[in-house]
Structures are given as C-alpha cells and as structure tokens.
Scaffold this motif. Structure first.
Motif: not given
Length: 349
Positions: A27-28, A32-34, A253-258, A305-309
């Motif tokens: 899921r991580i 990352w892919d999206r 960072a959050i906007l990039a992954f969430e 998963e978004a929190a980890v990234l």
C-alpha cells in the motif's frame, strides 16, 4: 560525529520500516505511485522559513533585558552548531551549545542558563498555545475526525501550564523563587566523585534548588518579552515563523501523498507527534519522533501509508538536510569561539 549520524539513521529509518510493516509495504508503494510530487516544493520553502524565523527569534531573545547582542551571521552559525548537537546527541546537547554561546558572549552563569531556558520555553509555549487553540476548534467540530482525547489534552494542559508560569513568574513570587544564594555556588559537578556518600543527597538537593531558581528566572524573561510584544516582536514572531515553517514541510508532504488534511487537525497531529523531541532521546529523537508523528497523523484521518511517506519526507527535509551545513559549521567552532567574545565587557547577572 559520523557515529552519531549513523545511529540516528538506524533509529529513524528502522522505526519507519517497522511502522511501514504495519501499514503494508504494498500500500505504501501504491501511495508513492499516485503521489503528486509537485507539492514537495513546499518542503524546502518551509525549511528556509523555519530557520530564518528561528535565527530571528534566537537573536531577539538573547538581547532581551540587556542581554548580549549577537551579529546575525554569528547567530546563524550558533543555531547550526546547536542543531548539530541535537542531531548527534539529544535536546540537552543543543541547550549546552546555547549556554556556551551566551557565556562566551558575556552573559553570567545564571543569566546564560536562564536565557537558554527562557527562549526554549517561549519556543514551545508558542506551539503549545497553537495546539490548545486547535484543540478548542476541534472540540467545536471544525477539524473533522480528530480524537477527542488529543484535542482535550492540549486544551486542558496548556492553559494550566500558562497559569502556573504566570503565578511563579509574578514579581512577588519570582523575587523569592528565583533567588540563588552565592554561598551555594562554590561546588561544581567535578566534586561529586570526591564526596562522601552521606553528602550526596544534600548536594543533589542544593543543585535542584538552583536549577529550579534558574527555571523561574527563565519564566521571568519570557514574561518580560511577552509583555513587550512590539519591542521584542522578532522574539515572538520568529519562533512563530519557525513552527509555521515546520508545519509547511509536513503539509507539503501530506499533500503530495494524500488529498488533504484540515489545518486544525494538522496542528494537533504535528504538536502531538513532535512532542517526542522534548524527551532526552538519542539522535535528536530519531525513532521516537517518526513513530509518534506517523501514528498521530493517522489518528487524525491520514492513511497510515501516506503518514509513513509524509513523516519520512518531513524528517529528511527538517532533520537530515540541515545536518550537512551543521557538520561544516562545526569545524569552525574555534573561530566562532573568538567571534562570540564581546567587544566591550558588559555587566551580567
């Protein structure tokens, strides 16, 4: 220095790996892919804002109430060295650098200790007040899905701390609580090993009394600054900009992954997770900060998963990137030692 950086890397990345196992690495990878990596441009902008604000706040607090005036370039290098001390050791390492710099700049023993405690108190107080206000907004239903306990804790604890600080720093109480008997200052840490076991407890009790007196003195300095917001505007606004910069890094960072996180929830999650850095953990809190911030963000609605990234990105930008200049500046400490010497002697307390 290299050993300290390596230990911090092992603790930090090792912890994120363990959290990643909970989140599921598949899921991580999908997160990352999206990812919309364009949002990451906010991160370096936030870093510049954070440290520009910190330098401004540091310099203004150092000079408050007839304190030593540090040149902007010297202040920037002291902050960089202090950051390196935090990264390689823990929070007390950074405080020790600040204490050394103020002593070298002409501050007296207790004056330096009280100034260090004072501007660290102001720095954390600004974050705490912001978190308390966010807690009030969250309890009013303006933050989305935020744990009630998280919001209520900040709303309950911070006003209590502020009230106690105002009480002990009042002129009447501070005159009594911040007083240090000069006769008690003749023995340092070097003498503890030579003491008889029966004298250790009174020696420790005496040192704790002095430490408490200097803590109250630090609160008195904060009170002095807060009551003069125009005169010391950069002391207050500077630390506010520091936290705004840190929040900008996390938000980017959050906007990039969430997709999105409510700003009120962001403040609460960040303050809750970042509080781990106040503990004397090795490697600048590496490991503890990563875990606490990832789960705090997840509690406010960010997928794990978004929190980890996001936390990985935040720590790389706010912790690892500044280590490089900190290591270079550390090599110039002998020259900085001479530049901190005041041009003219000053009366210090």
């Amino acid at each position: 220095m290299v050993i300290g950086v390596a230990a911090a890397a092992i603790l930090g990345f090792g912890t994120l790996t363990l959290v990643g196992r909970v989140a599921d690495f598949g899921r991580i990878e999908e997160a990352w892919d999206r990812a919309e990596l364009g949002w990451l441009a906010l991160c370096p902008a936030g870093l510049v804002l954070a440290y520009a604000g910190y330098v401004a706040g540091y310099r203004d607090m150092a000079r408050a109430d007839r304190g030593p005036v540090l040149a902007p370039g010297v202040t920037m290098r002291v902050v960089a060295v202090g950051f390196g001390a935090v990264a390689l050791g823990s929070g007390p390492g950074g405080l020790a650098v600040d204490f050394w710099a103020l002593r070298r700049a002409g501050a007296g023993l207790h004056e330096a200790a009280r100034r260090v405690l004072g501007f660290n108190t102001l720095e954390w107080a600004i974050l705490g007040v912001g978190a308390a206000l966010a807690g009030a907004l969250a309890l009013s239903g303006l933050a989305g899905d935020v744990p009630t306990a998280m919001a209520a804790t900040w709303l309950a604890v911070v006003p209590l701390c502020v009230a106690l600080g105002m009480l002990v720093s009042s002129p009447r109480a501070a005159a009594r609580l911040s007083r240090v008997d000069p006769a008690r200052r003749r023995h340092g840490l070097h003498g503890v090993a030579l003491r008889r076991p029966g004298t250790w407890l009174p020696w420790v009790a005496d040192k704790l009394r002095v430490a408490f007196a200097d803590s109250v003195g630090g609160l008195v300095l904060v009170r002095h600054v807060v009551r003069r917001p125009v005169r010391y505007r950069w002391g207050i606004a500077g630390f506010g900009l520091y936290w705004l910069g840190q929040l900008t890094i996390v938000q980017g960072a959050i906007l990039a992954f969430e997709e999105h996180l409510n700003p009120v929830a962001l403040v609460l999650a960040f303050a809750t997770g970042y509080a781990a850095t106040a503990l004397p953990l090795p490697g600048g809190g590496a490991g503890g900060v990563e875990a606490s911030m990832a789960f705090a963000l997840h509690a406010t609605g960010v997928s794990l998963e978004a929190a980890v990234l996001a936390v990985f990105t935040f720590r790389v930008v706010s912790f690892w990137v500044p280590i490089v200049p900190a290591m270079f500046v550390a090599t110039s400490i002998p020259r900085l030692h001479e530049e901190l010497l005041p041009a003219t002697p000053r009366q210090s307390w």
